[in-house]
Motif scaffolding. Structure first.
Motif, PDB file in Angstrom:
ATOM      1  N   ALA A 120     -11.855  17.733  38.391  1.00 47.90           N
ATOM      2  CA  ALA A 120     -11.632  18.352  37.080  1.00 47.90           C
ATOM      3  C   ALA A 120     -10.957  17.351  36.149  1.00 47.90           C
ATOM      4  CB  ALA A 120     -10.741  19.585  37.225  1.00 47.90           C
ATOM      5  N   ALA A 121     -11.310  17.425  34.849  1.00 44.83           N
ATOM      6  CA  ALA A 121     -10.742  16.507  33.868  1.00 44.83           C
ATOM      7  C   ALA A 121      -9.258  16.810  33.682  1.00 44.83           C
ATOM      8  CB  ALA A 121     -11.482  16.657  32.538  1.00 44.83           C
ATOM      9  N   PRO A 122      -8.402  15.800  33.633  1.00 39.77           N
ATOM     10  CA  PRO A 122      -6.974  16.026  33.446  1.00 39.77           C
ATOM     11  C   PRO A 122      -6.687  16.604  32.064  1.00 39.77           C
ATOM     12  CG  PRO A 122      -7.488  13.698  33.245  1.00 39.77           C
ATOM     13  CD  PRO A 122      -8.746  14.369  33.730  1.00 39.77           C
ATOM     14  N   LYS A 123      -5.686  17.487  31.974  1.00 37.05           N
ATOM     15  CA  LYS A 123      -5.320  18.076  30.694  1.00 37.05           C
ATOM     16  C   LYS A 123      -4.499  17.092  29.872  1.00 37.05           C
ATOM     17  CE  LYS A 123      -5.299  22.922  32.155  1.00 37.05           C
ATOM     18  NZ  LYS A 123      -4.491  24.173  32.272  1.00 37.05           N
ATOM     19  N   ARG A 124      -4.667  17.187  28.556  1.00 34.20           N
ATOM     20  CA  ARG A 124      -3.859  16.370  27.659  1.00 34.20           C
ATOM     21  C   ARG A 124      -2.592  17.147  27.307  1.00 34.20           C
ATOM     22  NH1 ARG A 124      -5.366  13.944  21.709  1.00 34.20           N
ATOM     23  NH2 ARG A 124      -6.042  16.087  21.366  1.00 34.20           N
ATOM     24  N   VAL A 125      -1.452  16.492  27.402  1.00 34.94           N
ATOM     25  CA  VAL A 125      -0.168  17.124  27.144  1.00 34.94           C
ATOM     26  C   VAL A 125       0.353  16.699  25.773  1.00 34.94           C
ATOM     27  CG1 VAL A 125       2.230  17.330  27.890  1.00 34.94           C
ATOM     28  CG2 VAL A 125       0.401  17.243  29.593  1.00 34.94           C
ATOM     29  N   GLY A 126       0.878  17.659  25.042  1.00 34.38           N
ATOM     30  CA  GLY A 126       1.450  17.367  23.740  1.00 34.38           C
ATOM     31  C   GLY A 126       2.651  18.246  23.465  1.00 34.38           C
ATOM     32  N   TRP A 127       3.316  17.978  22.358  1.00 33.50           N
ATOM     33  CA  TRP A 127       4.474  18.752  21.945  1.00 33.50           C
ATOM     34  C   TRP A 127       4.280  19.140  20.487  1.00 33.50           C
ATOM     35  CZ3 TRP A 127       8.300  20.011  25.424  1.00 33.50           C
ATOM     36  CH2 TRP A 127       8.214  19.371  26.670  1.00 33.50           C
ATOM     37  N   ARG A 128       4.360  20.447  20.207  1.00 33.00           N
ATOM     38  CA  ARG A 128       4.104  20.965  18.860  1.00 33.00           C
ATOM     39  C   ARG A 128       5.405  21.418  18.206  1.00 33.00           C
ATOM     40  NH1 ARG A 128      -0.348  24.910  19.183  1.00 33.00           N
ATOM     41  NH2 ARG A 128       1.171  26.200  20.295  1.00 33.00           N
TER      42      ARG A 128
END
Length: 228
Positions: free
Chosen positions: A186-194
């Motif tokens: 599975a493709a790794p998730k992109r992590v961000g901060w909003r």
């Protein structure tokens, strides 16, 4: 019982209000600018008492208002909505001009502009309602005027704490049960901060402790973790 979600059904525009006095230019984003009479043409605007713009309007006895268009970048809204004119020349960061009375107004991303002379004011507790007689008004063309709903739903914008329609900080996300382990391919998730104030997203695994939002100046504690 008052459910503040009801206020979200009210229709607003989004405006930049400005004034100048004693060598200081001040401006802020509002959603409270409105026409109140047609003969004579009068408008009103409610601004938080703590805003630097409030004091400058009182000193000048005049103010301008520009109806922002739908193509207005979030950076512009961040400048006028999440910083203070007490230490920032907001009009210096964007294209601006002066009306016949020398009051500054935003000269880009404007659907229309107005100038008014203050004829009365009303103390509303946290805010001051200025009523002004219109001295100049003209459409500016370009894109359609931005509604407050468009700002929230399409551009993902947030409400500044000093705004009339501010509902308080966002509630913390409810912790969800751990998901089943994803397949190895599975493709790794992109992590961000909003940013919970202005909606800015910083795509990074972790924010440094001294991180400051480049749009509204909020600290790390006002960011929420997101994944996609």
């Amino acid at each position: 019982m008052i459910d503040k979600k009801a206020f979200r059904s009210l229709s607003y525009g989004l405006y930049v209000v400005g004034a100048a006095a004693d060598g200081v230019r001040a401006g802020c984003v509002v959603n409270t600018f409105a026409q109140v009479t047609s003969a004579p043409a009068q408008v009103s605007v409610a601004i938080n008492k703590e805003n630097a713009t409030t004091g400058v309007i009182r000193a000048a006895g005049r103010f301008t208002a520009v109806a922002l268009d739908e193509e207005t970048p979030m950076e512009l809204i961040g400048t006028f909505g999440f910083h203070t004119s007490a230490d920032t020349d907001k009009f210096g960061a964007w294209q601006s001009a002066q009306d016949e009375a020398g009051m500054p107004y935003l000269a880009e991303h404007a659907a229309a502009r107005f100038s008014a002379k203050v004829v009365s004011e009303l103390d509303l507790g946290t805010h001051v309602l200025f009523v002004g007689e219109v001295t100049e008004a003209e459409p500016a063309g370009g894109a359609a005027p931005m509604t407050y709903a468009f700002y929230h739903q399409v551009k993902g914008g947030k409400t500044p704490p000093k705004a009339s329609s501010y509902e308080g900080p966002a509630e913390p996300a409810v912790e969800q049960p751990a998901a089943a382990e994803a397949p190895a391919d599975a493709a790794p998730k992109r992590v961000g901060w909003r940013c919970m104030l202005c909606g800015y997203i910083e795509w990074v695994d972790e924010l440094p402790d001294d991180f400051v939002c480049p749009i509204c100046g909020a600290g790390k504690e006002m960011f929420e973790r997101i994944e996609e």
